[in-house]
Write a protein that holds these residues in place. Sequence first.
Motif, short mmCIF file in Angstrom:
data_model
loop_
_atom_site.label_atom_id
_atom_site.label_comp_id
_atom_site.label_asym_id
_atom_site.label_seq_id
_atom_site.Cartn_x
_atom_site.Cartn_y
_atom_site.Cartn_z
N ASN A 289 71.85 18.82 66.75
CA ASN A 289 71.10 18.47 65.55
C ASN A 289 69.70 18.95 65.57
O ASN A 289 69.04 19.47 64.70
N GLU A 290 69.03 18.85 66.90
CA GLU A 290 67.73 19.61 67.04
C GLU A 290 67.82 21.11 66.97
O GLU A 290 66.97 21.79 66.24
N LEU B 40 60.16 20.29 74.47
CA LEU B 40 59.88 18.98 74.20
C LEU B 40 58.34 18.76 74.44
O LEU B 40 57.62 19.08 75.54
N THR B 41 57.78 17.59 73.63
CA THR B 41 56.63 17.19 74.08
C THR B 41 56.62 16.32 75.37
O THR B 41 57.43 15.49 75.47
N VAL B 42 55.61 16.33 76.20
CA VAL B 42 55.58 15.45 77.42
C VAL B 42 55.33 14.10 77.03
O VAL B 42 55.95 13.03 77.57
N SER B 43 54.35 13.90 76.14
CA SER B 43 54.12 12.39 75.88
C SER B 43 55.05 11.64 74.91
O SER B 43 55.20 10.68 75.30
N SER B 44 56.09 12.21 74.32
CA SER B 44 57.02 11.52 73.32
C SER B 44 58.44 11.96 73.43
O SER B 44 59.33 11.64 72.68
N ASN B 45 58.47 13.17 74.07
CA ASN B 45 59.97 14.01 74.17
C ASN B 45 60.21 14.24 72.67
O ASN B 45 61.46 14.34 72.58
N VAL C 123 60.09 20.00 69.96
CA VAL C 123 59.51 21.10 69.32
C VAL C 123 59.94 22.41 68.89
O VAL C 123 59.50 23.56 67.89
N GLY C 124 60.89 22.96 69.71
CA GLY C 124 61.51 24.24 69.29
C GLY C 124 62.54 24.73 70.37
O GLY C 124 62.94 23.88 71.26
N LEU C 125 62.78 26.02 70.63
CA LEU C 125 63.60 26.59 71.32
C LEU C 125 63.01 27.77 72.26
O LEU C 125 62.21 28.36 71.52
N ALA C 126 63.40 27.76 73.47
CA ALA C 126 62.78 28.91 74.30
C ALA C 126 64.07 29.38 74.98
O ALA C 126 65.00 28.92 75.35
N GLU D 34 67.55 42.97 83.72
CA GLU D 34 66.81 42.83 82.66
C GLU D 34 67.07 41.35 81.85
O GLU D 34 68.28 41.03 81.90
N ALA D 35 66.11 40.70 81.48
CA ALA D 35 66.21 39.53 80.67
C ALA D 35 65.58 39.50 79.45
O ALA D 35 64.37 40.28 79.12
N GLU D 36 65.99 38.85 78.36
CA GLU D 36 65.40 38.70 77.09
C GLU D 36 64.53 37.50 76.93
O GLU D 36 65.21 36.26 77.10
N LEU D 37 63.39 37.31 76.48
CA LEU D 37 62.44 36.29 76.25
C LEU D 37 62.60 36.16 74.72
O LEU D 37 62.24 37.05 74.15
N GLY D 38 62.37 34.59 74.37
CA GLY D 38 62.33 34.41 72.95
C GLY D 38 61.72 33.00 72.72
O GLY D 38 62.08 32.18 73.70
N TYR D 39 61.51 32.67 71.54
CA TYR D 39 61.05 31.33 71.54
C TYR D 39 61.13 30.97 69.87
O TYR D 39 60.95 32.02 68.93
N MET D 40 61.36 29.88 69.27
CA MET D 40 61.25 29.42 67.97
C MET D 40 60.50 28.15 67.78
O MET D 40 61.05 27.20 68.62
N ILE D 41 59.55 27.87 67.26
CA ILE D 41 58.66 26.74 67.00
C ILE D 41 58.80 25.97 65.67
O ILE D 41 58.73 26.66 64.67
#
Length: 163
Positions: free
Chosen positions: A15-16, A63-68, A71-74, A85-92
């Motif tokens: 769901n997240e 996830l936020t430390v304060s309330s879990n 926030v997104g995907l890393a 080799e590795a691929e870095l990415g993120y979605m917020i």
Amino acid sequence: MIDVYTVKFKSQDFNEYFQLVSDASVMEMITERAIPMDEARIDFEQLMENNKLNDNFGHFKILTVSSNEFVGLAKLVLNEENKVEAELGYMILPLYWGKGIASHVARKLIGHAKQQESLEKVVAIIDPKNIPSRKILINNGFVSKEFKDFDGLPGEILALELP
């Protein structure tokens, strides 16, 4: 800045994941469209399979430390054909844009990559119009390597050579 941490996605986290990939504004610079439920389920199953390959690499919830709060995907995904080799990415999620989270996560992933003795390079693929992500990567030592078409979508490949 909001303090965040990462944990690997688990099967119960669909769901997240769907909240993120079904958001057209999040996906604008990635696929140029929101991902429908059936496609997202297939993508998530592949993500879960990838997460089983190596304890040190995969897709992570941010996830936020304060309330879990989600926030997104890393991601820091090992290239299975070229294991140095590795691929870095993120979605917020848009609610968290402009708060320094992507920069923080990128630094954490780069630090983690540097601890993996087998890695020689980290790559990132972005939409050339995604100036904020490009800035984050350049500020962390990435260098533009090439522009390439990815399934009809423009992409810029940036790379960071590891010491």
